[in-house]
Design a protein around this motif. Structure first.
Motif, PDB file in Angstrom:
ATOM      1  N   PHE A   1      40.355  54.500  77.227  1.00  0.00           N
ATOM      2  CA  PHE A   1      40.242  53.727  75.992  1.00  0.00           C
ATOM      3  C   PHE A   1      39.439  54.515  74.959  1.00  0.00           C
ATOM      4  O   PHE A   1      39.788  54.551  73.775  1.00  0.00           O
ATOM      5  N   VAL A   2      38.369  55.157  75.405  1.00  0.00           N
ATOM      6  CA  VAL A   2      37.552  55.982  74.503  1.00  0.00           C
ATOM      7  C   VAL A   2      38.401  57.106  73.918  1.00  0.00           C
ATOM      8  O   VAL A   2      38.407  57.333  72.693  1.00  0.00           O
ATOM      9  N   ILE A   3      39.131  57.792  74.756  1.00  0.00           N
ATOM     10  CA  ILE A   3      39.980  58.905  74.310  1.00  0.00           C
ATOM     11  C   ILE A   3      41.050  58.414  73.339  1.00  0.00           C
ATOM     12  O   ILE A   3      41.311  59.044  72.313  1.00  0.00           O
ATOM     13  N   LEU A   4      41.645  57.271  73.639  1.00  0.00           N
ATOM     14  CA  LEU A   4      42.667  56.710  72.762  1.00  0.00           C
ATOM     15  C   LEU A   4      42.097  56.405  71.381  1.00  0.00           C
ATOM     16  O   LEU A   4      42.694  56.764  70.358  1.00  0.00           O
ATOM     17  N   LEU A   5      40.937  55.772  71.329  1.00  0.00           N
ATOM     18  CA  LEU A   5      40.351  55.417  70.033  1.00  0.00           C
ATOM     19  C   LEU A   5      39.949  56.658  69.234  1.00  0.00           C
ATOM     20  O   LEU A   5      40.114  56.691  68.020  1.00  0.00           O
ATOM     21  N   ILE A   6      39.449  57.661  69.933  1.00  0.00           N
ATOM     22  CA  ILE A   6      39.111  58.907  69.238  1.00  0.00           C
ATOM     23  C   ILE A   6      40.373  59.530  68.657  1.00  0.00           C
ATOM     24  O   ILE A   6      40.386  59.976  67.506  1.00  0.00           O
ATOM     25  N   SER A   7      41.445  59.545  69.451  1.00  0.00           N
ATOM     26  CA  SER A   7      42.698  60.141  68.969  1.00  0.00           C
ATOM     27  C   SER A   7      43.285  59.357  67.798  1.00  0.00           C
ATOM     28  O   SER A   7      44.036  59.910  66.995  1.00  0.00           O
ATOM     29  N   LYS A   8      42.934  58.085  67.682  1.00  0.00           N
ATOM     30  CA  LYS A   8      43.412  57.249  66.573  1.00  0.00           C
ATOM     31  C   LYS A   8      42.510  57.365  65.346  1.00  0.00           C
ATOM     32  O   LYS A   8      42.753  56.715  64.338  1.00  0.00           O
ATOM     33  N   GLY A   9      41.438  58.151  65.450  1.00  0.00           N
ATOM     34  CA  GLY A   9      40.595  58.394  64.296  1.00  0.00           C
ATOM     35  C   GLY A   9      39.451  57.407  64.102  1.00  0.00           C
ATOM     36  O   GLY A   9      38.837  57.378  63.033  1.00  0.00           O
ATOM     37  N   PHE A  10      39.142  56.610  65.110  1.00  0.00           N
ATOM     38  CA  PHE A  10      38.013  55.684  64.992  1.00  0.00           C
ATOM     39  C   PHE A  10      36.700  56.463  64.989  1.00  0.00           C
ATOM     40  O   PHE A  10      36.626  57.579  65.507  1.00  0.00           O
ATOM     41  N   ASP A  11      35.690  55.867  64.397  1.00  0.00           N
ATOM     42  CA  ASP A  11      34.382  56.493  64.269  1.00  0.00           C
ATOM     43  C   ASP A  11      33.770  56.796  65.645  1.00  0.00           C
ATOM     44  O   ASP A  11      33.545  55.864  66.428  1.00  0.00           O
ATOM     45  N   PRO A  12      33.499  58.061  65.949  1.00  0.00           N
ATOM     46  CA  PRO A  12      32.966  58.440  67.266  1.00  0.00           C
ATOM     47  C   PRO A  12      31.627  57.769  67.598  1.00  0.00           C
ATOM     48  O   PRO A  12      31.412  57.350  68.738  1.00  0.00           O
ATOM     49  N   LEU A  13      30.738  57.673  66.618  1.00  0.00           N
ATOM     50  CA  LEU A  13      29.436  57.051  66.885  1.00  0.00           C
ATOM     51  C   LEU A  13      29.601  55.578  67.265  1.00  0.00           C
ATOM     52  O   LEU A  13      28.949  55.092  68.195  1.00  0.00           O
ATOM     53  N   SER A  14      30.487  54.880  66.578  1.00  0.00           N
ATOM     54  CA  SER A  14      30.744  53.473  66.910  1.00  0.00           C
ATOM     55  C   SER A  14      31.351  53.347  68.304  1.00  0.00           C
ATOM     56  O   SER A  14      30.994  52.442  69.067  1.00  0.00           O
TER      57      SER A  14
ATOM     58  N   LEU B   1      24.761  56.118  77.932  1.00  0.00           N
ATOM     59  CA  LEU B   1      24.876  56.782  76.638  1.00  0.00           C
ATOM     60  C   LEU B   1      25.294  58.246  76.814  1.00  0.00           C
ATOM     61  O   LEU B   1      26.212  58.728  76.140  1.00  0.00           O
ATOM     62  N   ALA B   2      24.655  58.935  77.743  1.00  0.00           N
ATOM     63  CA  ALA B   2      24.999  60.334  78.006  1.00  0.00           C
ATOM     64  C   ALA B   2      26.455  60.470  78.445  1.00  0.00           C
ATOM     65  O   ALA B   2      27.149  61.414  78.051  1.00  0.00           O
ATOM     66  N   ARG B   3      26.914  59.516  79.238  1.00  0.00           N
ATOM     67  CA  ARG B   3      28.311  59.526  79.703  1.00  0.00           C
ATOM     68  C   ARG B   3      29.269  59.499  78.514  1.00  0.00           C
ATOM     69  O   ARG B   3      30.188  60.314  78.415  1.00  0.00           O
ATOM     70  N   TYR B   4      29.071  58.546  77.622  1.00  0.00           N
ATOM     71  CA  TYR B   4      30.013  58.383  76.514  1.00  0.00           C
ATOM     72  C   TYR B   4      29.854  59.458  75.442  1.00  0.00           C
ATOM     73  O   TYR B   4      30.831  59.816  74.786  1.00  0.00           O
ATOM     74  N   VAL B   5      28.660  59.980  75.273  1.00  0.00           N
ATOM     75  CA  VAL B   5      28.483  61.115  74.365  1.00  0.00           C
ATOM     76  C   VAL B   5      29.272  62.310  74.905  1.00  0.00           C
ATOM     77  O   VAL B   5      29.984  62.997  74.162  1.00  0.00           O
ATOM     78  N   THR B   6      29.181  62.543  76.200  1.00  0.00           N
ATOM     79  CA  THR B   6      29.880  63.660  76.833  1.00  0.00           C
ATOM     80  C   THR B   6      31.395  63.498  76.725  1.00  0.00           C
ATOM     81  O   THR B   6      32.105  64.441  76.354  1.00  0.00           O
ATOM     82  N   ILE B   7      31.894  62.300  77.034  1.00  0.00           N
ATOM     83  CA  ILE B   7      33.338  62.047  76.948  1.00  0.00           C
ATOM     84  C   ILE B   7      33.828  62.268  75.514  1.00  0.00           C
ATOM     85  O   ILE B   7      34.860  62.898  75.281  1.00  0.00           O
TER      86      ILE B   7
END
Length: 154
Positions: free
Chosen positions: A35-48, A137-143
């Protein structure tokens, strides 16, 4: 059909991410990484993305901790698929490494056992929260970092 699916994801992106992240840290063997990868690929704000996923995953771990603190090892064994042996092994790891072990609640297979054992051992919630949130937090920052770094090449 794809447009309908894409529209649904974009409309409910952060709600879906929160739910997936929460459930990934509780009784469902669910991963939120896709889900994280999908949202990043769709251009959603990484910090959010990082914050929503981290908070959802942290609150899921808090739920597991709460069940442990209530002494509900029967619930842990039955619904979380964490055996008594896993809890005992994690208890020994806590004896050896202390609360620092909570940083590793993000790990698949043993993360839920770590959070549950933290509850069973009645570790201080402030200490639990600090280490668990740092790990999540470290997990999702890394991903997010890996995903964004790889996207540059495509």
């Amino acid at each position: 059909m794809i447009e309908l699916f894409t529209g649904f994801i974009e409309e409910h992106a952060f709600t879906g991410l929160f739910i997936a992240s929460f459930l990934a840290s509780t009784i469902f063997p669910l991963g939120s990484e896709a889900f994280v990868i999908l949202l990043i690929s769709k251009g959603f704000d990484p910090l959010s993305i990082i914050m929503v996923a981290s908070i959802g995953n942290y609150l899921g771990a808090c739920t597991t901790y709460y069940i442990g603190i209530r002494g509900r090892t029967d619930v842990i064994e039955r619904y979380f698929s964490i055996s008594k042996e896993q809890l005992e092994r994690t208890d020994r790891l806590f004896s050896k490494y202390g609360a620092f072990l909570l940083i590793f609640t993000w790990l698949p297979l043993i993360g839920d056992a770590i959070a549950a054992t933290g509850g069973v051992l009645k570790l201080d919630f402030k200490i639990f929260s600090f280490y668990v949130f740092i790990g999540k937090l470290a997990r999702y920052v890394t991903i997010t970092y890996i995903t964004m770094s790889t996207m540059v090449f495509f």
